[in-house]
Design a protein around this motif. Structure first.
Motif, PDB file in Angstrom:
ATOM      1  N   SER A  69       9.991   8.932  26.704  1.00 48.17           N
ATOM      2  CA  SER A  69       9.741  10.365  26.853  1.00 48.17           C
ATOM      3  C   SER A  69       9.665  10.987  25.465  1.00 48.17           C
ATOM      4  O   SER A  69      10.076  10.375  24.467  1.00 48.17           O
ATOM      5  CB  SER A  69      10.833  11.039  27.693  1.00 48.17           C
ATOM      6  N   GLU A 386      21.439  14.931  28.358  1.00 46.12           N
ATOM      7  CA  GLU A 386      21.090  15.164  29.747  1.00 46.12           C
ATOM      8  C   GLU A 386      21.362  16.627  30.119  1.00 46.12           C
ATOM      9  O   GLU A 386      22.486  17.118  30.017  1.00 46.12           O
ATOM     10  CB  GLU A 386      21.888  14.228  30.654  1.00 46.12           C
ATOM     11  N   LYS A 387      20.306  17.323  30.570  1.00 42.72           N
ATOM     12  CA  LYS A 387      20.394  18.760  30.845  1.00 42.72           C
ATOM     13  C   LYS A 387      21.334  19.068  32.006  1.00 42.72           C
ATOM     14  O   LYS A 387      22.069  20.059  31.984  1.00 42.72           O
ATOM     15  CB  LYS A 387      18.998  19.304  31.133  1.00 42.72           C
ATOM     16  N   SER A 388      21.346  18.211  33.039  1.00 42.04           N
ATOM     17  CA  SER A 388      22.107  18.529  34.252  1.00 42.04           C
ATOM     18  C   SER A 388      23.612  18.403  34.074  1.00 42.04           C
ATOM     19  O   SER A 388      24.378  18.862  34.927  1.00 42.04           O
ATOM     20  CB  SER A 388      21.655  17.617  35.395  1.00 42.04           C
ATOM     21  N   THR A 389      24.084  17.780  33.001  1.00 38.47           N
ATOM     22  CA  THR A 389      25.529  17.573  32.826  1.00 38.47           C
ATOM     23  C   THR A 389      26.133  18.483  31.762  1.00 38.47           C
ATOM     24  O   THR A 389      27.270  18.262  31.335  1.00 38.47           O
ATOM     25  CB  THR A 389      25.811  16.103  32.458  1.00 38.47           C
ATOM     26  N   GLU A 441      20.427  23.808  26.571  1.00 36.85           N
ATOM     27  CA  GLU A 441      19.325  23.509  27.483  1.00 36.85           C
ATOM     28  C   GLU A 441      17.991  23.441  26.753  1.00 36.85           C
ATOM     29  O   GLU A 441      17.097  22.688  27.150  1.00 36.85           O
ATOM     30  CB  GLU A 441      19.263  24.565  28.587  1.00 36.85           C
ATOM     31  N   CYS A 444      18.201  19.826  25.289  1.00 35.28           N
ATOM     32  CA  CYS A 444      18.373  18.704  26.216  1.00 35.28           C
ATOM     33  C   CYS A 444      17.134  18.514  27.091  1.00 35.28           C
ATOM     34  O   CYS A 444      16.222  19.340  27.097  1.00 35.28           O
ATOM     35  CB  CYS A 444      19.608  18.935  27.082  1.00 35.28           C
ATOM     36  N   PHE A 445      17.132  17.420  27.842  1.00 37.34           N
ATOM     37  CA  PHE A 445      16.003  17.132  28.721  1.00 37.34           C
ATOM     38  C   PHE A 445      16.506  16.357  29.926  1.00 37.34           C
ATOM     39  O   PHE A 445      17.661  15.898  29.962  1.00 37.34           O
ATOM     40  CB  PHE A 445      14.904  16.366  27.984  1.00 37.34           C
ATOM     41  N   ASP A 446      15.659  16.222  30.912  1.00 36.54           N
ATOM     42  CA  ASP A 446      16.002  15.421  32.087  1.00 36.54           C
ATOM     43  C   ASP A 446      15.852  13.952  31.712  1.00 36.54           C
ATOM     44  O   ASP A 446      14.742  13.454  31.514  1.00 36.54           O
ATOM     45  CB  ASP A 446      15.083  15.774  33.259  1.00 36.54           C
ATOM     46  N   GLY A 448      16.391  11.149  33.290  1.00 36.96           N
ATOM     47  CA  GLY A 448      16.011  10.132  34.265  1.00 36.96           C
ATOM     48  C   GLY A 448      17.110   9.127  34.513  1.00 36.96           C
ATOM     49  O   GLY A 448      18.190   9.463  34.988  1.00 36.96           O
ATOM     50  N   SER A 451      20.645   9.943  33.390  1.00 35.15           N
ATOM     51  CA  SER A 451      21.217  11.225  33.789  1.00 35.15           C
ATOM     52  C   SER A 451      22.643  11.098  34.310  1.00 35.15           C
ATOM     53  O   SER A 451      23.408  12.048  34.265  1.00 35.15           O
ATOM     54  CB  SER A 451      20.341  11.888  34.853  1.00 35.15           C
TER      55      SER A 451
END
Length: 729
Positions: A69, A386-389, A441, A444-446, A448, A451
């Protein structure tokens, strides 16, 4: 694996490889590995950069890989605005490239590894950076940007849980010293664990015996000792460590290193030592000398099985001779990441927040050894991009950490580990945390596959420095050194017989004539890689010399047998007069003294072994002078990929440069073509190596020198093919 730093500049003549790698990667101490200045986990390092020069220096791929990525950087005006600008001065660049590297570090499935490299905070990306794009080592990725106004970029190396055992050989904190290390992956220094009770003597027994009759005991150890052996450029360096009795996990060096204590030019003379000390199995003895044990047990058997390896080693207060081949002495290599050299696996922080709560690291900090050992800590932690964490990792900025005492005034008080010093900080309110989160954010990025779960991280400088000792070539590495190196390449391409696909096939195919041009035993690539490992072809310069010679000897390893009509080999055939005197000087030189020897002992193997004498001497090295002087034995050099390659390695390490003096052949320089290869990378050095291989300069200008230039550029660290004549590694 062939690997290099993300910045590439010329090496000073006085720099060691480790010092050069370190100079290519200057680290911002506040943003180091594995913790930053705020005691937060930091999976990489920030490499400082000045942007000096007329053109920006390129950040380059450290190894062949594929783009997983990427993100094109925002323009400078956005970089200096919120949310990319979080610090008071200037902002942070958000360009990045994530590469996946699939390569090999040894034989078998455990030698096939996958790891990742991340280049974060780039201000520019090259046009070639696209999804799933294939990227080669040394390819430019972009330019270093800024972090909070500082000229630097974030760089990290990591792998998943499945690959840590392959890369390091274990998942435990320390190495298991109850058994020998792995044999499928072996490189770098050789290490020996000597248990308490090991006896040191005043000298080695005569005739390399295991008997201690006639020698005197000097010392018997009362604690384990850890010995490391380095074989480089002819020298053998031995160092001994002992565990510090006060500080757990610290190992102290005993005295100064011993250099060539067991003979001048020790490494260059390994063949001669093996022939002298291990007469029943010299080739197995050679491995014992190189690795402290026989690695290639499929083909090599040590006779007798308990044959010793007597070497001079330091002990507390002196030096003595010890049998390092003794069964209670355990053997390892750098591939085992020995803990007594600083390598520890850290996997004891199970918290989800970003702050370090590892007891292993806490103890190192308390003992004052964290700073010196942090570079060799291999740490398992969540992916920090990792964006979600983000909340799971940073919500503590509002709520406090488990070990902090939070007051109603929104102050968190905590005690500095290992001290009585107390510090406090102000907890963020929701508005402040919201701004911080927006900034995070933006960077960061997703991720995959990354994650969730945890990943193993390495200090990039140490990872690159260590694996530069490996030099095990993958399929792609071999291809890079071979392509565009054949004199008749253009005609082969016109016929459609020289493509990347055929190169791969002709390195791996079975013994069959599939294209009309490629013939060789099966598993050639594996045997060639094993040969280079076993015989010490383990540096960039040695690889380039060795490969360029065998590519020319065999036409890119396509023909491992000298071709021609039967009459062609008459030049090797003995000619006897009436008194049965051999009049053919070439036949006499080759030792061909029987009718039919010309074709029976024609050139075979990756370095065309020719003549009865060479076949007999190779047989002696393998434990039987008769082994290869029968027709069936001679054919083994082309029917078996192992013997085909091994015979070439044998020739390389036993070859002497000779000259005639007083009508006698005398030795001119040390044993082993390694000596001549180590001298440098200019035309003169290639000519000297060529003379060792074929006795003259046959094919030097048309093939061997161009082959060397190409192979050396594929293997070295220069970004310009025109710099090949320099010694860069």
């Amino acid at each position: 694996m062939i690997i290099s730093p993300p910045f590439l500049r010329d090496k000073d003549a006085t720099q060691s490889d480790a010092d050069w790698v370190d100079a290519m990667m200057p680290v911002n101490s506040r943003r180091g590995y594995p913790l930053n200045a705020s005691e937060s986990w930091h999976g990489g390092i920030h490499i400082s950069h000045t942007d000096a020069g007329t053109r920006p220096e390129k950040v380059r791929a450290i190894a062949d890989g594929m783009v997983v990525s990427f993100h094109k950087p925002s323009p400078p005006y956005k970089r200096d605005q919120f949310p990319l600008k979080y610090a008071p001065i200037r902002g942070t660049d958000d360009g990045y490239v994530l590469l996946k590297h699939e390569t090999e570090i040894g034989s078998g499935e455990d030698g096939k590894v996958v790891f990742y490299s991340l280049y974060m905070h780039l201000k520019f990306l090259e046009a070639e950076i696209k999804a799933d794009a294939k990227i080669y080592r040394k390819d430019p990725l972009g330019s270093s940007g800024m972090t909070d106004g500082q000229n630097e970029f974030h760089f990290q190396i990591f792998c998943d849980d499945a690959n840590i055992s392959k890369l390091v050989g274990r998942k435990t904190k320390e190495l298991d010293i109850s058994k020998d290390g792995r044999t499928d992956v072996v490189y770098g220094d050789i290490h020996f664990y000597l248990p308490a009770g090991t006896t040191f003597y005043d000298k080695a027994p005569t005739n390399n015996s295991t008997s201690t009759t006639g020698i005197s005991e000097r010392y018997t150890s009362n604690a384990p000792l850890y010995v490391s052996m380095t074989l480089v450029k002819g020298n053998c360096t031995m160092v001994t460590r002992q565990k510090n009795p006060q500080i757990d996990g610290k190992y102290d060096l005993l005295g100064e290193p011993l250099i060539n204590a067991d003979g001048k030019d020790y490494e260059y003379n390994l063949y001669k030592t093996a022939m002298r000390n291990y007469k029943q199995s010299p080739s197995a003895g050679f491995e014992l000398l190189r690795f402290g044990r026989v690695i290639n047990t499929e083909h090599e058997t040590l006779v007798p099985a308990d044959a010793p390896l007597w070497m001079t080693v330091r002990y507390p207060g002196g030096t003595g001779v010890v049998n390092l081949a003794a069964p209670d002495v355990k053997k390892f290599s750098d591939a085992d990441f020995p803990h007594w050299t600083g390598w520890l696996l850290v996997d004891d922080d199970t918290d989800t927040h970003s702050q370090c709560s590892s007891a292993i690291i806490g103890k190192l900090q308390e003992e004052g050894s964290y700073e010196t050992q942090s570079n060799r800590l291999i740490c398992c932690l969540p992916f920090e991009w990792e964006k979600s964490t983000i909340d799971a990792r940073y919500k503590w900025l509002m709520t406090g950490l488990p070990w902090e005492q939070c007051t109603p005034e929104k102050t968190a008080i905590w005690t500095v580990p290992g001290t009585q010093e107390k510090k406090d900080r102000v907890l963020m309110n929701e508005e402040d945390y919201g701004k911080f989160k927006q900034h995070a954010e933006a960077l960061c990025f997703d991720a995959g596959a990354f994650s969730s779960g945890r990943l193993w991280h390495f200090h990039p400088v140490e990872f690159i420095s260590l694996f530069r000792k490996c030099n095990w070539l993958s399929e792609q590495d071999f291809i890079r050194t071979i392509r565009k190196t054949v004199k008749n390449e253009s005609s082969l391409r016109e016929e459609g017989r020289l493509t990347e696909k055929t190169v791969i096939e002709h390195l791996n195919q079975k013994k069959e004539k599939s294209t009309g041009v490629f013939i060789r035993p099966s598993e050639m690539r594996k045997s060639l890689a094993l040969t280079m490992r076993n015989f010490g072809v383990n540096s960039t310069i040695r690889l380039a010399h060795f490969l360029s010679q065998i590519y020319c000897e065999t036409g890119r390893v396509s023909e491992c047998e000298e071709k021609g009509k039967d009459s062609y080999f008459d030049k090797y055939e003995p000619e006897f007069d009436a008194k049965h005197y051999n009049k053919n000087e070439l036949a006499k030189k080759l030792g061909n003294d029987q009718i039919g020897d010309g074709i029976r002992f024609k050139g075979r193997g990756i370095i065309q072994l020719t003549g009865r004498t060479n076949y007999r001497v190779y047989g002696e090295y393998k434990g039987s002078s008769e082994k290869f002087i029968s027709s069936a034995g001679a054919e083994t050099l082309i029917s078996s990929s192992y013997y085909c390659c091994d015979a070439g390695g044998f020739y390389w390490i036993q070859k002497q440069r000779m000259k005639v003096q007083n009508k006698k052949l005398v030795n001119w320089g040390p044993l082993s073509i390694h000596y001549w290869a180590d001298q440098g990378t200019t035309y003169a050095e290639v000519k000297a190596v060529t003379k060792c291989v074929n006795g003259g300069s046959n094919g030097l200008d048309g093939s061997r020198w161009p082959c060397f230039e190409h192979a050396f550029y594929a293997l070295n660290d220069s970004v310009s093919p025109n710099d090949n004549v320099k010694f860069l590694g």
